[in-house]
Design a protein around this motif. Structure first.
Motif, PDB file in Angstrom:
ATOM      1  N   CYS A 185       3.798  -0.623   5.618  1.00 52.72           N
ATOM      2  CA  CYS A 185       2.785  -0.859   4.599  1.00 52.72           C
ATOM      3  C   CYS A 185       1.870  -1.989   5.026  1.00 52.72           C
ATOM      4  O   CYS A 185       2.128  -2.709   5.997  1.00 52.72           O
ATOM      5  CB  CYS A 185       3.429  -1.209   3.259  1.00 52.72           C
ATOM      6  SG  CYS A 185       4.165  -2.858   3.235  1.00 52.72           S
ATOM      7  N   THR A 187       0.793  -1.226   0.000  1.00 52.60           N
ATOM      8  CA  THR A 187       0.000   0.000   0.000  1.00 52.60           C
ATOM      9  C   THR A 187       0.825   1.275   0.000  1.00 52.60           C
ATOM     10  O   THR A 187       0.285   2.353  -0.280  1.00 52.60           O
ATOM     11  CB  THR A 187      -0.919   0.041   1.234  1.00 52.60           C
ATOM     12  OG1 THR A 187      -0.114  -0.063   2.423  1.00 52.60           O
ATOM     13  CG2 THR A 187      -1.934  -1.079   1.198  1.00 52.60           C
ATOM     14  N   ASN A 188       2.107   1.204   0.317  1.00 47.49           N
ATOM     15  CA  ASN A 188       2.921   2.406   0.424  1.00 47.49           C
ATOM     16  C   ASN A 188       3.950   2.457  -0.699  1.00 47.49           C
ATOM     17  O   ASN A 188       4.077   1.529  -1.493  1.00 47.49           O
ATOM     18  CB  ASN A 188       3.590   2.475   1.800  1.00 47.49           C
ATOM     19  CG  ASN A 188       3.698   3.894   2.313  1.00 47.49           C
ATOM     20  OD1 ASN A 188       3.680   4.856   1.550  1.00 47.49           O
ATOM     21  ND2 ASN A 188       3.797   4.045   3.633  1.00 47.49           N
ATOM     22  N   GLN A 243      -6.317  -1.604  -4.269  1.00 46.42           N
ATOM     23  CA  GLN A 243      -6.102  -0.166  -4.469  1.00 46.42           C
ATOM     24  C   GLN A 243      -7.386   0.560  -4.858  1.00 46.42           C
ATOM     25  O   GLN A 243      -7.604   1.714  -4.456  1.00 46.42           O
ATOM     26  CB  GLN A 243      -5.023   0.049  -5.536  1.00 46.42           C
ATOM     27  CG  GLN A 243      -4.613   1.490  -5.763  1.00 46.42           C
ATOM     28  CD  GLN A 243      -5.432   2.183  -6.842  1.00 46.42           C
ATOM     29  OE1 GLN A 243      -6.027   1.503  -7.682  1.00 46.42           O
ATOM     30  NE2 GLN A 243      -5.455   3.503  -6.828  1.00 46.42           N
ATOM     31  N   MET A 303      -9.159   1.555  -1.793  1.00 49.39           N
ATOM     32  CA  MET A 303      -8.464   2.646  -1.116  1.00 49.39           C
ATOM     33  C   MET A 303      -8.758   3.984  -1.796  1.00 49.39           C
ATOM     34  O   MET A 303      -9.005   5.000  -1.119  1.00 49.39           O
ATOM     35  CB  MET A 303      -6.951   2.396  -1.104  1.00 49.39           C
ATOM     36  CG  MET A 303      -6.510   1.148  -0.347  1.00 49.39           C
ATOM     37  SD  MET A 303      -6.965   1.120   1.400  1.00 49.39           S
ATOM     38  CE  MET A 303      -8.454   0.094   1.346  1.00 49.39           C
ATOM     39  N   PRO A 353      -7.504  -0.424   6.269  1.00 49.30           N
ATOM     40  CA  PRO A 353      -6.445   0.375   6.895  1.00 49.30           C
ATOM     41  C   PRO A 353      -6.949   1.681   7.503  1.00 49.30           C
ATOM     42  O   PRO A 353      -6.473   2.114   8.558  1.00 49.30           O
ATOM     43  CB  PRO A 353      -5.480   0.634   5.735  1.00 49.30           C
ATOM     44  CG  PRO A 353      -5.690  -0.511   4.799  1.00 49.30           C
ATOM     45  CD  PRO A 353      -7.147  -0.834   4.890  1.00 49.30           C
ATOM     46  N   GLN A 354      -7.911   2.331   6.840  1.00 55.01           N
ATOM     47  CA  GLN A 354      -8.432   3.609   7.327  1.00 55.01           C
ATOM     48  C   GLN A 354      -9.176   3.463   8.652  1.00 55.01           C
ATOM     49  O   GLN A 354      -9.352   4.450   9.372  1.00 55.01           O
ATOM     50  CB  GLN A 354      -9.375   4.222   6.285  1.00 55.01           C
ATOM     51  CG  GLN A 354      -8.703   4.654   5.006  1.00 55.01           C
ATOM     52  CD  GLN A 354      -8.567   3.522   3.998  1.00 55.01           C
ATOM     53  OE1 GLN A 354      -8.808   2.356   4.307  1.00 55.01           O
ATOM     54  NE2 GLN A 354      -8.177   3.857   2.778  1.00 55.01           N
ATOM     55  N   ILE A 414      -0.053   4.102   3.983  1.00 47.67           N
ATOM     56  CA  ILE A 414      -0.714   4.167   2.683  1.00 47.67           C
ATOM     57  C   ILE A 414      -0.152   5.327   1.880  1.00 47.67           C
ATOM     58  O   ILE A 414       0.102   6.398   2.420  1.00 47.67           O
ATOM     59  CB  ILE A 414      -2.231   4.357   2.836  1.00 47.67           C
ATOM     60  CG1 ILE A 414      -2.881   3.168   3.535  1.00 47.67           C
ATOM     61  CG2 ILE A 414      -2.907   4.579   1.493  1.00 47.67           C
ATOM     62  CD1 ILE A 414      -4.365   3.339   3.787  1.00 47.67           C
ATOM     63  N   SER A 415       0.027   5.110   0.583  1.00 47.50           N
ATOM     64  CA  SER A 415       0.214   6.191  -0.379  1.00 47.50           C
ATOM     65  C   SER A 415      -0.937   6.127  -1.365  1.00 47.50           C
ATOM     66  O   SER A 415      -1.206   5.076  -1.939  1.00 47.50           O
ATOM     67  CB  SER A 415       1.537   6.043  -1.125  1.00 47.50           C
ATOM     68  OG  SER A 415       1.584   6.935  -2.234  1.00 47.50           O
ATOM     69  N   TYR A 416      -1.619   7.250  -1.568  1.00 48.71           N
ATOM     70  CA  TYR A 416      -2.720   7.288  -2.524  1.00 48.71           C
ATOM     71  C   TYR A 416      -2.242   7.663  -3.927  1.00 48.71           C
ATOM     72  O   TYR A 416      -3.051   7.828  -4.827  1.00 48.71           O
ATOM     73  CB  TYR A 416      -3.778   8.286  -2.056  1.00 48.71           C
ATOM     74  CG  TYR A 416      -4.537   7.823  -0.835  1.00 48.71           C
ATOM     75  CD1 TYR A 416      -5.448   6.777  -0.911  1.00 48.71           C
ATOM     76  CD2 TYR A 416      -4.351   8.439   0.394  1.00 48.71           C
ATOM     77  CE1 TYR A 416      -6.145   6.342   0.209  1.00 48.71           C
ATOM     78  CE2 TYR A 416      -5.051   8.029   1.522  1.00 48.71           C
ATOM     79  CZ  TYR A 416      -5.946   6.979   1.417  1.00 48.71           C
ATOM     80  OH  TYR A 416      -6.644   6.562   2.534  1.00 48.71           O
ATOM     81  N   ASP A 444      -4.096   5.048   8.011  1.00 53.96           N
ATOM     82  CA  ASP A 444      -4.264   6.093   7.008  1.00 53.96           C
ATOM     83  C   ASP A 444      -3.322   7.257   7.299  1.00 53.96           C
ATOM     84  O   ASP A 444      -2.742   7.363   8.386  1.00 53.96           O
ATOM     85  CB  ASP A 444      -5.709   6.574   7.006  1.00 53.96           C
ATOM     86  CG  ASP A 444      -6.114   7.234   5.689  1.00 53.96           C
ATOM     87  OD1 ASP A 444      -5.249   7.371   4.803  1.00 53.96           O
ATOM     88  OD2 ASP A 444      -7.286   7.605   5.554  1.00 53.96           O
ATOM     89  N   GLU A 504     -10.619   7.232  -0.189  1.00 56.93           N
ATOM     90  CA  GLU A 504     -10.000   8.560  -0.160  1.00 56.93           C
ATOM     91  C   GLU A 504     -10.946   9.592  -0.748  1.00 56.93           C
ATOM     92  O   GLU A 504     -11.099  10.707  -0.213  1.00 56.93           O
ATOM     93  CB  GLU A 504      -8.691   8.553  -0.957  1.00 56.93           C
ATOM     94  CG  GLU A 504      -7.986   9.899  -0.921  1.00 56.93           C
ATOM     95  CD  GLU A 504      -7.009  10.110  -2.063  1.00 56.93           C
ATOM     96  OE1 GLU A 504      -6.170  11.024  -1.938  1.00 56.93           O
ATOM     97  OE2 GLU A 504      -7.092   9.401  -3.078  1.00 56.93           O
TER      98      GLU A 504
END
Length: 294
Positions: A40, A26-27, A212, A215, A188-189, A202-204, A194, A219
């Motif tokens: 991550c 996720t990151n 993804q 996610m 994760p949120q 996380i990286s969006y 988050d 977001e």
């Protein structure tokens, strides 16, 4: 002070190692320095956490540090996705050990003003170290070969502190441990992973990975129904125990340690709300969402 961390670990090698691992997590591993450290999660197609890891990007490999018993399942998952990638995934759990050196302890070889991931020699052994927040203030996770354990432990500052005390400190700070708090299978949120949570992972902006799409939807809409809080209460209760209010299930508690536990609960619960956990009274505190350290 230092505490043994129940751990498992993977080592990924090969020319495509960074891109391959980056595409599963996720990151943003590509954006990390070398050496670097990135927390991550690895998700299923519904966006739910399967594993949490701290991933070390190094010159010759990618090292994934996981909670105890997690490496086998993640290794199997990663191998399923190897098609044309030049990578090899090795479970090195039996070869390595890990401890957390508490904040303020003077670890020989560690540069306090250096990067988040560092390699140096300790007691004649090459060790890997990472800046990790497990107590509310970053300390150092130290990874070393099992066959050098006696020498490395003898060189550590201060006395050994039991894991129960480390758990109590992280609960007080509102920091989750995904495995020990039984938070796998959640978003994760919902559990502090988050951006802006106590354990951002996380990286969006990094591109596609399993889960993804969920996610990105979260977001955009910001509609996770649960979030991470602290519970105070005498307990004891088991990790994963139901949290209830007014006779309705409103979430789940993490491992009881020290003052209480972290917990995943519905957002409508206010600061100071009275709840029940496994028949025991507890109180909700919203401070678990504070902090930015990994």
């Amino acid at each position: 002070m230092w505490t043994r961390i129940p751990s498992s670990s993977l080592r990924v090698t090969g020319a495509d190692r960074v891109d391959f691992v980056h595409g599963q997590m996720t990151n943003n591993l590509r954006g990390a320095p070398t050496p670097g450290l990135v927390p991550c999660a690895f998700l299923n197609v519904r966006g739910q956490i399967e594993q949490f890891a701290r991933v070390y990007k190094r010159e010759q490999d990618v090292y994934l540090h996981l909670d105890e018993g997690q490496a086998g399942a993640l290794a199997a998952r990663l191998r399923r996705y190897i098609i044309f990638d030049q990578v090899e995934v090795q479970d090195v759990s039996d070869e390595l050990r890990s401890v957390h050196v508490w904040p303020g302890a003077q670890l020989p070889g560690w540069q306090a003003d250096g990067g988040d991931a560092q390699t140096f020699t300790l007691a004649g052994s090459t060790v890997l170290a990472g800046r990790v927040n497990r107590t509310g203030t970053p300390g150092v996770d130290l990874h070393y070969l099992a066959r050098h354990e006696a020498e490395v432990l003898a060189a550590l500052p201060g006395a050994a502190v039991p894991l129960t005390e480390l758990d109590a400190a992280r609960v007080q700070a509102g920091i989750p441990d995904v495995t020990r708090d039984a938070l796998t299978g959640t978003l994760p949120q919902e559990v502090g992973l988050d951006l802006g949570g106590p354990l951002p992972a996380i990286s969006y902006r990094k591109g596609c990975y399993v889960g993804q799409e969920i996610m990105a939807r979260l977001e955009a809409r910001g509609n996770a129904r649960y979030h991470l809080v602290r519970l105070t209460g005498e307990g004891p209760w088991e990790a994963g125990a139901e949290v209830s209010a007014d006779g309705k299930v409103v979430g789940q508690a993490g491992l009881h340690a020290g003052p209480g536990s972290v917990a995943r609960v519905r957002k409508e619960l206010a600061e100071g709300a009275a709840v029940q956990v496994a028949g025991q009274p507890a109180t909700v505190h919203l401070a678990a969402q504070q902090g930015t350290h990994a």
